[in-house]
Each structure stands twice: as structure tokens, then as C-alpha cells.
Design an enzyme around this catalytic site. Structure first.
Site, PDB file in Angstrom:
ATOM      1  N   CYS A   2       0.825  -1.202   0.000  1.00 11.94           N
ATOM      2  CA  CYS A   2       0.000   0.000   0.000  1.00 11.94           C
ATOM      3  C   CYS A   2       0.866   1.262   0.000  1.00 11.94           C
ATOM      4  O   CYS A   2       2.002   1.242   0.463  1.00 11.94           O
ATOM      5  CB  CYS A   2      -0.860   0.049   1.246  1.00 11.94           C
ATOM      6  SG  CYS A   2      -1.813  -1.435   1.516  1.00 11.94           S
ATOM      7  N   ARG A  28       4.809   0.609  -6.069  1.00 15.59           N
ATOM      8  CA  ARG A  28       4.803  -0.251  -4.882  1.00 15.59           C
ATOM      9  C   ARG A  28       3.879  -1.457  -5.065  1.00 15.59           C
ATOM     10  O   ARG A  28       3.945  -2.410  -4.298  1.00 15.59           O
ATOM     11  CB  ARG A  28       4.338   0.559  -3.660  1.00 15.59           C
ATOM     12  CG  ARG A  28       5.299   1.640  -3.264  1.00 15.59           C
ATOM     13  CD  ARG A  28       4.695   2.576  -2.247  1.00 15.59           C
ATOM     14  NE  ARG A  28       4.484   1.949  -0.964  1.00 15.59           N
ATOM     15  CZ  ARG A  28       5.374   1.914   0.020  1.00 15.59           C
ATOM     16  NH1 ARG A  28       6.548   2.450  -0.163  1.00 15.59           N
ATOM     17  NH2 ARG A  28       5.087   1.350   1.170  1.00 15.59           N
ATOM     18  N   TRP A  73      -2.967  -2.611  -1.490  1.00 10.47           N
ATOM     19  CA  TRP A  73      -2.528  -3.951  -1.915  1.00 10.47           C
ATOM     20  C   TRP A  73      -3.190  -4.895  -0.940  1.00 10.47           C
ATOM     21  O   TRP A  73      -2.839  -4.944   0.228  1.00 10.47           O
ATOM     22  CB  TRP A  73      -1.006  -4.017  -1.826  1.00 10.47           C
ATOM     23  CG  TRP A  73      -0.368  -5.174  -2.492  1.00 10.47           C
ATOM     24  CD1 TRP A  73      -0.171  -5.337  -3.839  1.00 10.47           C
ATOM     25  CD2 TRP A  73       0.212  -6.326  -1.868  1.00 10.47           C
ATOM     26  NE1 TRP A  73       0.496  -6.511  -4.070  1.00 10.47           N
ATOM     27  CE2 TRP A  73       0.735  -7.139  -2.890  1.00 10.47           C
ATOM     28  CE3 TRP A  73       0.341  -6.754  -0.548  1.00 10.47           C
ATOM     29  CZ2 TRP A  73       1.371  -8.335  -2.639  1.00 10.47           C
ATOM     30  CZ3 TRP A  73       0.969  -7.959  -0.289  1.00 10.47           C
ATOM     31  CH2 TRP A  73       1.487  -8.734  -1.333  1.00 10.47           C
ATOM     32  N   ASN A  99      -1.461   1.534   6.028  1.00  7.17           N
ATOM     33  CA  ASN A  99      -0.582   0.475   5.510  1.00  7.17           C
ATOM     34  C   ASN A  99      -0.263  -0.445   6.675  1.00  7.17           C
ATOM     35  O   ASN A  99      -0.020   0.037   7.782  1.00  7.17           O
ATOM     36  CB  ASN A  99       0.762   1.021   5.023  1.00  7.17           C
ATOM     37  CG  ASN A  99       0.626   1.881   3.808  1.00  7.17           C
ATOM     38  OD1 ASN A  99      -0.448   2.016   3.257  1.00  7.17           O
ATOM     39  ND2 ASN A  99       1.736   2.475   3.403  1.00  7.17           N
ATOM     40  N   GLY A 100      -0.171  -1.740   6.398  1.00 14.34           N
ATOM     41  CA  GLY A 100       0.200  -2.679   7.447  1.00 14.34           C
ATOM     42  C   GLY A 100      -0.958  -3.608   7.762  1.00 14.34           C
ATOM     43  O   GLY A 100      -1.904  -3.726   6.971  1.00 14.34           O
ATOM     44  N   GLU A 468      18.686 -15.771 -10.034  1.00 14.30           N
ATOM     45  CA  GLU A 468      18.139 -14.438 -10.278  1.00 14.30           C
ATOM     46  C   GLU A 468      17.559 -14.344 -11.693  1.00 14.30           C
ATOM     47  O   GLU A 468      16.510 -13.736 -11.901  1.00 14.30           O
ATOM     48  CB  GLU A 468      19.241 -13.391 -10.043  1.00 14.30           C
ATOM     49  CG  GLU A 468      18.861 -11.960 -10.345  1.00 14.30           C
ATOM     50  CD  GLU A 468      17.646 -11.448  -9.561  1.00 14.30           C
ATOM     51  OE1 GLU A 468      17.185 -12.117  -8.631  1.00 14.30           O
ATOM     52  OE2 GLU A 468      17.137 -10.371  -9.933  1.00 14.30           O
ATOM     53  N   LYS A 472      13.703 -13.293 -12.270  1.00  9.75           N
ATOM     54  CA  LYS A 472      13.321 -12.145 -13.103  1.00  9.75           C
ATOM     55  C   LYS A 472      12.368 -12.611 -14.185  1.00  9.75           C
ATOM     56  O   LYS A 472      11.363 -11.977 -14.478  1.00  9.75           O
ATOM     57  CB  LYS A 472      14.587 -11.534 -13.718  1.00  9.75           C
ATOM     58  CG  LYS A 472      14.683 -10.071 -13.777  1.00  9.75           C
ATOM     59  CD  LYS A 472      14.864  -9.272 -12.523  1.00  9.75           C
ATOM     60  CE  LYS A 472      14.297  -9.769 -11.273  1.00  9.75           C
ATOM     61  NZ  LYS A 472      14.632  -9.096 -10.058  1.00  9.75           N
ATOM     62  N   GLU A 475       8.901 -13.504 -12.748  1.00 10.08           N
ATOM     63  CA  GLU A 475       8.180 -12.327 -12.247  1.00 10.08           C
ATOM     64  C   GLU A 475       7.512 -11.522 -13.350  1.00 10.08           C
ATOM     65  O   GLU A 475       6.374 -11.100 -13.199  1.00 10.08           O
ATOM     66  CB  GLU A 475       9.167 -11.364 -11.556  1.00 10.08           C
ATOM     67  CG  GLU A 475       9.518 -11.699 -10.145  1.00 10.08           C
ATOM     68  CD  GLU A 475      10.469 -10.664  -9.572  1.00 10.08           C
ATOM     69  OE1 GLU A 475      11.558 -10.465 -10.136  1.00 10.08           O
ATOM     70  OE2 GLU A 475      10.126 -10.047  -8.566  1.00 10.08           O
ATOM     71  N   HIS A 491      20.549 -34.484 -10.943  1.00  6.63           N
ATOM     72  CA  HIS A 491      19.933 -35.076  -9.746  1.00  6.63           C
ATOM     73  C   HIS A 491      18.421 -34.881  -9.730  1.00  6.63           C
ATOM     74  O   HIS A 491      17.793 -35.054  -8.690  1.00  6.63           O
ATOM     75  CB  HIS A 491      20.563 -34.476  -8.483  1.00  6.63           C
ATOM     76  CG  HIS A 491      22.036 -34.776  -8.369  1.00  6.63           C
ATOM     77  ND1 HIS A 491      22.516 -36.040  -8.159  1.00  6.63           N
ATOM     78  CD2 HIS A 491      23.124 -33.973  -8.491  1.00  6.63           C
ATOM     79  CE1 HIS A 491      23.839 -36.016  -8.135  1.00  6.63           C
ATOM     80  NE2 HIS A 491      24.228 -34.763  -8.341  1.00  6.63           N
ATOM     81  N   LYS A 590       6.350  -3.821  -4.746  1.00  7.83           N
ATOM     82  CA  LYS A 590       7.746  -3.418  -4.707  1.00  7.83           C
ATOM     83  C   LYS A 590       8.344  -3.630  -3.322  1.00  7.83           C
ATOM     84  O   LYS A 590       9.480  -4.046  -3.176  1.00  7.83           O
ATOM     85  CB  LYS A 590       7.864  -1.943  -5.110  1.00  7.83           C
ATOM     86  CG  LYS A 590       9.288  -1.424  -5.141  1.00  7.83           C
ATOM     87  CD  LYS A 590      10.059  -2.076  -6.270  1.00  7.83           C
ATOM     88  CE  LYS A 590      11.513  -1.655  -6.314  1.00  7.83           C
ATOM     89  NZ  LYS A 590      12.303  -2.628  -7.107  1.00  7.83           N
TER      90      LYS A 590
HETATM   91  C1  F6R Z   1      12.387  -9.287  -7.223  1.00  6.59           C
HETATM   92  C2  F6R Z   1      12.088  -8.442  -6.097  1.00  6.59           C
HETATM   93  C3  F6R Z   1      11.769  -9.086  -4.782  1.00  6.59           C
HETATM   94  C4  F6R Z   1      12.567  -8.386  -3.694  1.00  6.59           C
HETATM   95  C5  F6R Z   1      12.175  -8.926  -2.300  1.00  6.59           C
HETATM   96  C6  F6R Z   1      13.003  -8.282  -1.203  1.00  6.59           C
HETATM   97  O1  F6R Z   1      12.579  -8.562  -8.381  1.00  6.59           O
HETATM   98  O2  F6R Z   1      12.095  -7.262  -6.213  1.00  6.59           O
HETATM   99  O3  F6R Z   1      12.045 -10.456  -4.802  1.00  6.59           O
HETATM  100  O4  F6R Z   1      13.923  -8.603  -3.934  1.00  6.59           O
HETATM  101  O5  F6R Z   1      10.829  -8.682  -2.061  1.00  6.59           O
HETATM  102  O6  F6R Z   1      12.869  -6.897  -1.233  1.00  6.59           O
HETATM  103  P1  F6R Z   1      13.939  -5.938  -0.559  1.00  6.59           P
HETATM  104  O7  F6R Z   1      15.194  -6.063  -1.335  1.00  6.59           O
HETATM  105  O8  F6R Z   1      13.336  -4.580  -0.643  1.00  6.59           O
HETATM  106  O9  F6R Z   1      14.105  -6.422   0.845  1.00  6.59           O
END
Ligand code: F6R
Length: 595
Positions: A2, A28, A73, A99-100, A468, A472, A475, A491, A590
Site C-alpha cells: 500500500c 509499490r 494492496w 498500511n500494514g 536471479e 526475473k 516475475e 539429480h 515493490k
Molecule cells: C524481485 C524483487 C523481490 C525483492 C524482495 C526483497 O525482483 O524485487 O524479490 O527482492 O521482495 O525486497 P527488498 O530487497 O526490498 O528487501
């Protein structure tokens, strides 16, 4: 997650300012949005879905000069108009955004309903305006009623409230970020600086347990007893343009291209090439007996990479998923516990850091966000200096984390000649630029977009890069993608490999890791899988590949950073071909501020 915005002082422009600011918080992640203006009465507009739905529902102006807005959110109740914030009390005079998660909302709601309150939503948030309503009915002024309502809440919250007939915003924070923006003509309140950065660079970060009151006469931060707190006014070091797309189709593509600059910023003033030393004066003396790195998602992949660097330098180190670490921490003993987090607000990582602190460990935040909760709660902070990252998928901040972990490793290692590694860091921005200028990732995306699944393999420092690359891809393309340590293929995962599952193999250098990964390439080729080699040409990997994504020859530590850029570009171009919502992938946020 949020997003909150509040604004006092922009007169007739208040409503449009709120809506514009919500646009700045879109990154976000959200599924509904709303605004409330406070004049003689509360004017409320809220809509499920994209911000455009709210824009269509909002006139040019509404009565009132004080307002709050929210991007939601969902956590409690689906994304509907009713569940969108702000939420109001029975009289419609009190409007709240949050938020929260309010953990004790159910008993509070039961109590309020039993006392005759009617709820319009399924949210946890709605208990707050009803509690305030009761306080006002009991004769309290709005601020006292707000404080008494907040005192009854358990859980995490950033709250902002407006009341009809009052030209003030009241706010409170516990475990969810909230920051004041101080312009000459107006004051803002938001969950993140981009919401108001175009209006001011002067900010005050609220701490847990603090309250704020913002009105036409100014602003004040107080504690739970109402006593005034002297707070530090800070200056944000990045510009409003840094939060625009600068001509790129997507923030993600812009941020991929910003990597050379972000890495230069990360290295600036921290490396003495002649002496072969790294100086991180902000960290003071560094001599950890062991290091635990705690993180989630992309940051966890950086943590695995960092743990390998530290181990190679003789410092025992381990990467942990933050959520697992918080649940059952290993013996912490004399460990330095490093929270790796772009946002510095990830609840899982904060949980792990807090658990480590409780057990007496030294903590260090490795983050992009100055003023974040993690930066403030840890004993020390190392900033990666990537600038704001708007795209939900982390790109430049992953490279920034990898680079900062190189610096941390060199600074924490017993004195030795780090000249090679330092020279590679010096060349890193230029090498990343070469990849950006010369990459054929779009052609590879063209060739393999639409495959059944995408597999990524690597060894050693390239293993977290394989993870990674897969994260990516999943996602932003919504396609099945998995990353493996190349040695694991045989394996189990090999059973998934077919002619429709391209395998992206990371092969840099000419050492054992490269030779063995070429062995894995042969294994998948024998099962008919097309192979894309991400390679610097030092080995024969290219010979066995259907496509090559070339990276410059460099130190293995830097190669793992540079190679990842090719995978970012492949994921981006596959997602773009599929028409995905690249900057705001479905279901993702985000900054994940709930556990
Ligand atoms: C992937 C991504 C998430 C964040 C994860 C941790 O692209 O953005 O997997 O890496 O939510 O977020 P931070 O780094 O803000 O703790």
C-alpha cells in the site's frame, strides 16, 4: 504494498496533487486506490483496479484544502471499491488510510459492531475510524480520539486521518514507513519519498511509536504521550527526474540502463586503487568472526553471492532466507548479521534482523534506502546508492548489492592484495555499458519467447545469477522458469528438459566451474534442449551453444554482475513480446511490508 499520501497547503490543487502523488506510488504495487478531501464534510472517491479508474471518478476539485490518498494492496478482503481506502466511520466525518496489518482487528470489530457500529468493508483498517468516532462521541478532540484509537491497535501500521471541519492530517507509525515532505508552501506525508519528491527534497522520517500532526501552521512530531520530539530534517540526494521514465518504454528498461551510473555511484569515494584498499568509513572497524546474510527474493540471491565472496576471502559466511532465519535462527554467537534489502522495509528481513538484535548480534543494513527502518534499526548501514528503483522487478539494485558486497568483503577481509578485484570493480560500469550497447538479448527473446519453460544454470558465483535470471523471468513474463546449480541438473531437474525448454548456461572464465558447466550443457543438449550460453569466450561454451550472449572478460566476481545484465535483458524482452505488465507484474509489490 500500500501507498499513503497526505497533503496540506496546496489549496484548490490539493485533490489533483493527491492523485498525481498516487501515480508516483504505483510502483509499490496496488489493486485499488482512493482519496478523501476534508472540508465541512468528507468527500470520498475510491475505485478498485488501476489508478485510471480513480482518475475517471475524481472531478477537478472537491471542497476542502486537506486530503489523504491511498493505493491498496489487498490483505483483508478482495480488491473492491468498498475495500479500497480511505475508510470512514458511521458519521462519515472521519476518514483513515492505513498500511500494514492490524492483528487484533477482529475482536475490535466484534466489540464495535456489538456497540452498534456498521461496517462497510471487510478490511482490518475500518476499525480505526470507528474507534475514533467513539472517542469523539465521548467528548475527545480529534487528536486525542486518534491517539486513544491507536493505543488500542496491535500490529503494524502507518496511519493518516482527516476529520471533517479540521484542516489537519494526523498520522501514526508502527512498523510501516511514513515520511514527511516539507515544502515552503505545503507539507506532505507519504509512505515513500517519490510521492512528493517533485515538490520538495526536505524530509523527516518518522520512527515507530511516533505521531505527526500536519496543518496549515506547520507540522509537529510527538511521542505517544503527546510530547514534542526534535527530529532531524534530511535532504534527499536524488532528483524528481530520477523517478520518471526518461523516454524508455518501461521503468525496468530504464533502470537496467542506469546500471553503469548506479555502480559508479556505489563505488565513488570508497575505493583506493593505488593502495589496493576499500574504505567504508561509515562502517567503522570491521573484523567479523563470521557473517550471516539475511534477505528475501532478489536480495537473497545477492546474499548468496555475498556469502561466497566472504568465504573465498576466508570469512565464514552463510546466506539465509530472512523468514526462515527469524523462525529458527542458527546459533548467532559472534556473527555480524547483514540485512540485504533494497527497500530496507521488507518485513521478513526486518524480522530476522530484530531476532538477531534480540540475541545480541551486531547488525548491518545493506540497503538502497537512506532513512529506511532497517538502516535506522541496524548498528551500521552500508548504502548501495542505486537511486530510486520504481520497477517492481529489482535490477539495478541487485547489481548495486553485488557491488557493495564486494566492497564489504574487501573491507572486512584480512589485509591482502585486492588490486585485481578492485581493478575489476573499476572496470565494472564500463563492462556493463558494453553489454547494454552490444547485447543481442532481444534476438534471443525472439527465438525463445513462447517456450514451455526456461531453465538457468550456473556454478559458483554464477549460481545465484542463475537463480536471479529465473526469478526475473518468472516475475515479469509469468512463464515457468527455474534456476539451478548446474551440478544439480542430473539429480532431478533434467527430467524437465525437452526441446521446448531453452537452457541459459552461465559460463565465465576458463576454470573448473566453466569446464563442469560445459559438461552440463552437453547433458541438456543430448536431451534436445536449445542452449544459450552467457559467456566471455574464455572457454569453449560458445561452441556448444545455439545462441551466445557475450560478456566482456573480467574478474570472476565482476563477471557474475555483468552476466546478470544479459539475463535481465532477455527477461525484459520476452515479457515485452508477451505484452506483460512489466513494471507492475500481477500479484507483486515493490516493498513487501507484511510477513
Ligand atoms: C524481485 C524483487 C523481490 C525483492 C524482495 C526483497 O525482483 O524485487 O524479490 O527482492 O521482495 O525486497 P527488498 O530487497 O526490498 O528487501
Amino acid at each position: 504494498m500500500c501507498g499513503i499520501i497526505g497533503c496540506v497547503g496546496r489549496g484548490d490543487e490539493t485533490l489533483q496533487t493527491l492523485v498525481e502523488s498516487l501515480g508516483k506510488l504505483e510502483y509499490r504495487g496496488y489493486d485499488s486506490a482512493g482519496v478523501a478531501m476534508a472540508g465541512d464534510r468528507i468527500e470520498l472517491r475510491k475505485r478498485a483496479g488501476e489508478l485510471d479508474a480513480l482518475r475517471a471518478a475524481v472531478p477537478e476539485t472537491l471542497p476542502g484544502t486537506v486530503g489523504i490518498g491511498h493505493t491498496r494492496w489487498s490483505t483483508h478482503g478482495p480488491p473492491t471499491d468498498e475495500n479500497a481506502h480511505p475508510h470512514v466511520d458511521c458519521t462519515g466525518n472521519v476518514a483513515v488510510v492505513h498500511n500494514g496489518i492490524i492483528e487484533n482487528y477482529q475482536p475490535l470489530r466484534d466489540e464495535l459492531e456489538a456497540a452498534g457500529h456498521t461496517f462497510e468493508s471487510e478490511t482490518d483498517t475500518e476499525v480505526v475510524p470507528h474507534l475514533v468516532e467513539d472517542g469523539i462521541a465521548d467528548g475527545l478532540d480529534p487528536e486525542a480520539a486518534f491517539r486513544s484509537a491507536v493505543a488500542r491497535l496491535e500490529g503494524s501500521y502507518a496511519l493518516a486521518m482527516v476529520v471533517a471541519g479540521s484542516e489537519a492530517i494526523l498520522a501514526a507509525r508502527n512498523d510501516s514507513p511514513l515520511v514527511l515532505g516539507l515544502a515552503d508552501d505545503a507539507t506532505y506525508l507519504a509512505s515513500d519519498v517519490p510521492a512528493f519528491r517533485e515538490h520538495t527534497d526536505r524530509v523527516v522520517y518518522l520512527e515507530d511509536g511516533q505521531f505527526a500532526r500536519v496543518d496549515r501552521d506547520g507540522w509537529v512530531v510527538t511521542d505517544a504521550d503527546g510530547d514534542r520530539i526534535d527530529v532531524e530534517i534530511r535532504t534527499v540526494e536524488w532528483d524528481a527526474e530520477d523517478t520518471g521514465k526518461s523516454g524508455y518504454d518501461h521503468f525496468m528498461l530504464k533502470e537496467i540502463h542506469e546500471q553503469p551510473r548506479a555502480l559508479r555511484q556505489c563505488l565513488q569515494g570508497r575505493v583506493d586503487e593505488l593502495a589496493g584498499r576499500v574504505s567504508l568509513s561509515e562502517l567503522g572497524e570491521l573484523d567479523p568472526a563470521r557473517v550471516h546474510l539475511v534477505a528475501a527474493g532478489t536480495s537473497y540471491h545477492a546474499a548468496i553471492y555475498g556469502a561466497q565472496l566472504l568465504q573465498q576471502s576466508g570469512i565464514p559466511a552463510q546466506a539465509f532466507y530472512a523468514h526462515e532465519y527469524a523462525l529458527s535462527p542458527p546459533p548467532i554467537e559472534d556473527a555480524l548479521v547483514v540485512g540485504v534489502s533494497q527497500s530496507g522495509e521488507t518485513a521478513d528481513t526486518l524480522g530476522a534482523i530484530r531476532e538477531a538484535s534480540r540475541r545480541g548480534a551486531e547488525t548491518l543494513a545493506l540497503t538502497n534506502t537512506v532513512g529506511s527502518t532497517m538502516a535506522r534499526e541496524c548498528n551500521r548501514a552500508l548504502f548501495i546508492r542505486s537511486g530510486p528503483e520504481i520497477g517492481v522487478a529489482a535490477t539495478k539494485t541487485f547489481a548495486g548489492q553485488q557491488t557493495a558486497l564486494n566492497l564489504l568483503t574487501i573491507a572486512a577481509s584480512p589485509p591482502s592484495d585486492a588490486r585485481d578485484a578492485i581493478a575489476a570493480l573499476r572496470d565494472l560500469p564500463a563492462n556493463v555499458q558494453t553489454v547494454l550497447d552490444e547485447s543481442n538479448a532481444e534476438a534471443v527473446a525472439e527465438a525463445y519467447g513462447g517456450s514451455d519453460a526456461y531453465f538457468f544454470i550456473g556454478r559458483g558465483l554464477n549460481y545465484p545469477v542463475a537463480l536471479e535470471g529465473a526469478l526475473k523471468t518468472k516475475e515479469i513474463t509469468y512463464e515457468h522458469a527455474e534456476g539451478f546449480a548446474a551440478g544439480e541438473l542430473k539429480h532431478g531437474p533434467l527430467a524437465l528438459v525437452t526441446g521446448d525448454t531453452p537452457v541459459f548456461a552461465l559460463v565465465t572464465g576458463d576454470g573448473e566451474a566453466a569446464t563442469k558447466t560445459i559438461g552440463s550443457i552437453k547433458e541438456v543438449e543430448a536431451r534436445g534442449a536449445p542452449v544459450v550460453a552467457i559467456t566471455d569466450g574464455q572457454s569453449e561454451a560458445g561452441r556448444y551453444a545455439d545462441h551466445v550472449l557475450r560478456v566482456p572478460e573480467t574478474h570472476p566476481r565482476a563477471a557474475a554482475i555483468v552476466a546478470n545484465v544479459q539475463l535481465q535483458l532477455v527477461a525484459y524482452h520476452v515479457a515485452n513480446r508477451l505484452g506483460r505488465s512489466i513494471d507492475k507484474p500481477r500479484n507483486l509489490a515493490k516493498s513487501v511490508t507484511v510477513e
